[in-house]
Scaffold this motif. Structure first.
Motif, PDB file in Angstrom:
ATOM      1  N   GLN A  54       0.831  -1.193   0.000  1.00 17.67           N
ATOM      2  CA  GLN A  54       0.000   0.000   0.000  1.00 17.67           C
ATOM      3  C   GLN A  54       0.868   1.246   0.000  1.00 17.67           C
ATOM      4  N   SER A  55       0.293   2.352  -0.434  1.00 16.28           N
ATOM      5  CA  SER A  55       0.963   3.641  -0.338  1.00 16.28           C
ATOM      6  C   SER A  55       1.093   4.040   1.132  1.00 16.28           C
ATOM      7  N   PRO A  56       1.975   4.998   1.456  1.00 18.63           N
ATOM      8  CA  PRO A  56       2.130   5.406   2.858  1.00 18.63           C
ATOM      9  C   PRO A  56       0.797   5.742   3.506  1.00 18.63           C
ATOM     10  N   ARG A  57       0.614   5.251   4.734  1.00 18.01           N
ATOM     11  CA  ARG A  57      -0.640   5.408   5.472  1.00 18.01           C
ATOM     12  C   ARG A  57      -0.684   6.747   6.206  1.00 18.01           C
ATOM     13  N   PRO A  58      -1.883   7.283   6.432  1.00 17.59           N
ATOM     14  CA  PRO A  58      -1.990   8.548   7.168  1.00 17.59           C
ATOM     15  C   PRO A  58      -1.527   8.411   8.616  1.00 17.59           C
ATOM     16  N   VAL A  59      -1.006   9.495   9.146  1.00  9.01           N
ATOM     17  CA  VAL A  59      -0.711   9.537  10.579  1.00  9.01           C
ATOM     18  C   VAL A  59      -2.029   9.343  11.328  1.00  9.01           C
ATOM     19  N   GLY A  60      -2.051   8.433  12.282  1.00  6.99           N
ATOM     20  CA  GLY A  60      -3.264   8.089  13.003  1.00  6.99           C
ATOM     21  C   GLY A  60      -3.986   6.875  12.439  1.00  6.99           C
ATOM     22  N   PHE A  61      -3.457   6.310  11.358  1.00  3.63           N
ATOM     23  CA  PHE A  61      -4.108   5.169  10.708  1.00  3.63           C
ATOM     24  C   PHE A  61      -3.996   3.898  11.540  1.00  3.63           C
ATOM     25  N   TYR A  62      -2.850   3.649  12.133  1.00  6.21           N
ATOM     26  CA  TYR A  62      -2.601   2.359  12.774  1.00  6.21           C
ATOM     27  C   TYR A  62      -3.258   2.285  14.151  1.00  6.21           C
ATOM     28  N   ASP A  63      -3.785   1.106  14.465  1.00  6.07           N
ATOM     29  CA  ASP A  63      -4.423   0.863  15.753  1.00  6.07           C
ATOM     30  C   ASP A  63      -3.342   0.808  16.839  1.00  6.07           C
ATOM     31  N   LEU A  64      -3.437   1.695  17.813  1.00  2.49           N
ATOM     32  CA  LEU A  64      -2.444   1.767  18.886  1.00  2.49           C
ATOM     33  C   LEU A  64      -2.909   1.085  20.161  1.00  2.49           C
ATOM     34  N   GLU A  65      -4.067   0.397  20.089  1.00  8.56           N
ATOM     35  CA  GLU A  65      -4.610  -0.273  21.264  1.00  8.56           C
ATOM     36  C   GLU A  65      -4.647  -1.791  21.108  1.00  8.56           C
ATOM     37  N   ASP A  66      -5.025  -2.274  19.936  1.00  8.61           N
ATOM     38  CA  ASP A  66      -5.249  -3.698  19.699  1.00  8.61           C
ATOM     39  C   ASP A  66      -4.056  -4.289  18.943  1.00  8.61           C
ATOM     40  N   PRO A  67      -3.246  -5.139  19.559  1.00 10.61           N
ATOM     41  CA  PRO A  67      -2.053  -5.665  18.886  1.00 10.61           C
ATOM     42  C   PRO A  67      -2.382  -6.519  17.665  1.00 10.61           C
ATOM     43  N   ASP A  68      -3.501  -7.235  17.695  1.00 12.16           N
ATOM     44  CA  ASP A  68      -3.847  -8.080  16.557  1.00 12.16           C
ATOM     45  C   ASP A  68      -4.230  -7.253  15.338  1.00 12.16           C
TER      46      ASP A  68
END
Length: 498
Positions: A411-425
């Motif tokens: 994928q192209s670079p993801r937006p800041v804030g895209f990744y889930d910072l709570e759920d490791p799965d």
């Protein structure tokens, strides 16, 4: 007249060697750019202006060990040169050139947070071997570059220093875990920078920011060899704007290994062999084209439109250069996902924390750490056994080819804030879909390089990955230099950072 930051590291090195440029001038130039731009990027977590100036002054006082140039430059574009017969000068090969240490690497007297609030305020009392090697090569460190907590992720965002942003679009991530290093080099805050790569952490940010990122073979860089670590995954390598610059920094990172201390798994290279390969990119090679990912057994792997275009363009360029390309499948990967997840849980569990440190960990890290503590020994042994078999199988599958071509990112670079910072799965799933072709190269211990072949409709870099035979970084550099001469990606600059 070109600005200093427009010159490649090789060109800067040549000017330093001839005396046309002093280390102090170069240090001041980059310190001023860091001061101007770092606030918008979050590339550096700490600067060492005082130490860099003192180091530059000491180098100037001692003088360049090879002051008489052993080669010459030929101008091939308005601000671009080719080095002719530069010679191999392993002694202080990085003399006077600025770089910065990734915030996973300890340098005495500087803060090292490992991207974690649990280590906020920690000042290193020792310099790691890689730092000592770079210092011995004559480099000048300007500070520490940002990384996610414990270098755990393929994006660079943490609670101790915040996110690192992509110079091509600061609303997007720069990748990780060497995201700070990549953003600094792409924005011309450094000529090049060392990073580390345990699952793609050099190649991912290189692809996201339009750089050349080299993951060396296991054992190639003594100060970051992966030998002895769990799974043998994480190695140290360079991020740079050009293939030649990457070769130069990699030469300096290797240094002069002591055979009495290292049983290198990578075949030994003569000093200067990497630079020679970058400067003499002849050869036509047999290259396998691989679309399969070992993650496909458990995840729906895809390639977005920008990735498809860059992959197709890479194939077209390689064929035009005379290479023979042949599509192949990836065989015998069932069980890869489960084995890799075991080690992903183990990494944070092994980090020693002081009193109160647990409470300061980020939610994903804390959850992984807790799971890692309860991994049965038989599961760990099974994962390591799977990795050993997988390494053997992959090397056997690739043995009939000089290199293997894959997409760099899904994928192209993801937006800041895209990744889930709570759920490791969920975070893990997001990262797998973003970079499905990087981690298996670490498991196999092979060298690989990310090459920025194209730019998408939004002006974002899009890259391919080349994987080499065990210990054969030179072939990757030769093919990369051929593509670079054809595509001229080194002339791209992120808007606003020229």
């Amino acid at each position: 007249m070109a600005e200093l930051h427009e010159l490649t590291a090789r060109e800067q090195s040549f000017l330093l060697r001839t005396g046309a440029l002093r280390p102090g001038e170069l240090v001041e130039h980059y310190l001023s750019r860091i001061e101007k731009y770092n606030h918008d990027l979050g590339a550096f977590i700490a600067q060492d202006a005082e130490g860099a100036r003192a180091r530059a002054a000491a180098l100037e006082a001692a003088g360049h060990p090879h002051a008489a140039p052993t080669g010459s430059f030929t101008r091939v574009a308005p601000n671009s040169f080719r080095i002719e017969s530069p010679g191999a000068e392993p002694e202080q090969i990085l003399w006077g050139l600025p770089l910065a240490d990734k915030d996973l690497t300890e340098r005495a007297g500087l803060p090292t947070t490992f991207g974690s609030r649990a280590f906020a305020g920690h000042v290193s009392t020792r310099s790691e071997e890689l730092v000592q090697t770079l210092d011995a090569a004559g480099a000048v460190s300007l500070g520490k570059t940002n990384t996610p907590e414990f270098g755990q992720h393929g994006f660079t965002e943490n609670l101790v220093a915040g996110p690192t942003r992509n110079p091509y679009n600061t609303a997007l991530h720069a990748g990780g875990s060497s995201g700070g290093a990549a953003a600094a080099v792409a924005a011309r805050l450094l000529p090049f920078a060392p990073g580390s790569d345990g699952g793609g952490s050099i190649r991912i940010p290189a692809a996201a920011t339009g750089l050349v990122g080299v993951k060396p073979s296991r054992g190639r860089v003594p100060g970051g060899s992966a030998i002895g670590s769990v799974g043998g995954l994480a190695v140290a390598g360079p991020l740079a704007r050009t293939v030649g610059d990457a070769a130069l920094l990699l030469e300096g990172m290797i240094g002069t290994p002591d055979p009495a201390r290292y049983a290198l798994r990578a075949p030994e290279l003569a000093p200067g062999a990497l630079l020679h390969a970058a400067d003499n990119p002849q050869g036509r090679f047999r290259i396998a084209v691989l679309r399969d990912s070992p993650w496909a057994d458990d995840y729906e792997i895809g390639l977005d439109a920008a990735g498809e275009r860059s992959f197709a363009e890479g194939i077209e360029h390689l064929r035009a250069l005379g290479h023979v390309l042949e599509e192949i499948p990836l065989l015998r990967s069932e069980g890869y996902s489960a084995a890799f997840r075991v080690l992903w849980r183990m990494f944070p569990a092994a980090v020693p924390l002081g009193s109160g440190g647990e409470a300061l960990l980020e939610p994903v890290t804390a959850a992984l750490r807790e799971r890692g503590r309860h991994v049965p020994a038989l599961d760990l042994m099974g994962a390591l056994g799977f990795f050993a078999r997988f390494e053997r199988d992959v090397i056997e599958q690739f043995s009939g080819y000089d290199a293997v071509l894959t997409p760099a990112l899904g994928q192209s670079p993801r937006p800041v804030g895209f990744y889930d910072l709570e759920d490791p799965d969920e975070s893990f799933r997001q990262q797998v879909l973003y970079s499905p072709w990087t981690s298996f190269v670490n498991v196999a211990g092979l060298p690989a390089v990310s090459l920025p072949v194209s730019v998408d409709e939004q002006g974002l870099p899009s890259a391919i990955q080349l994987i080499g035979r065990p210990g054969d970084e030179p072939t990757l550099l030769r093919v990369g230099a051929q593509l670079e001469d054809r595509i001229r990606w080194q002339e791209r600059t992120p808007p606003g950072f020229a």
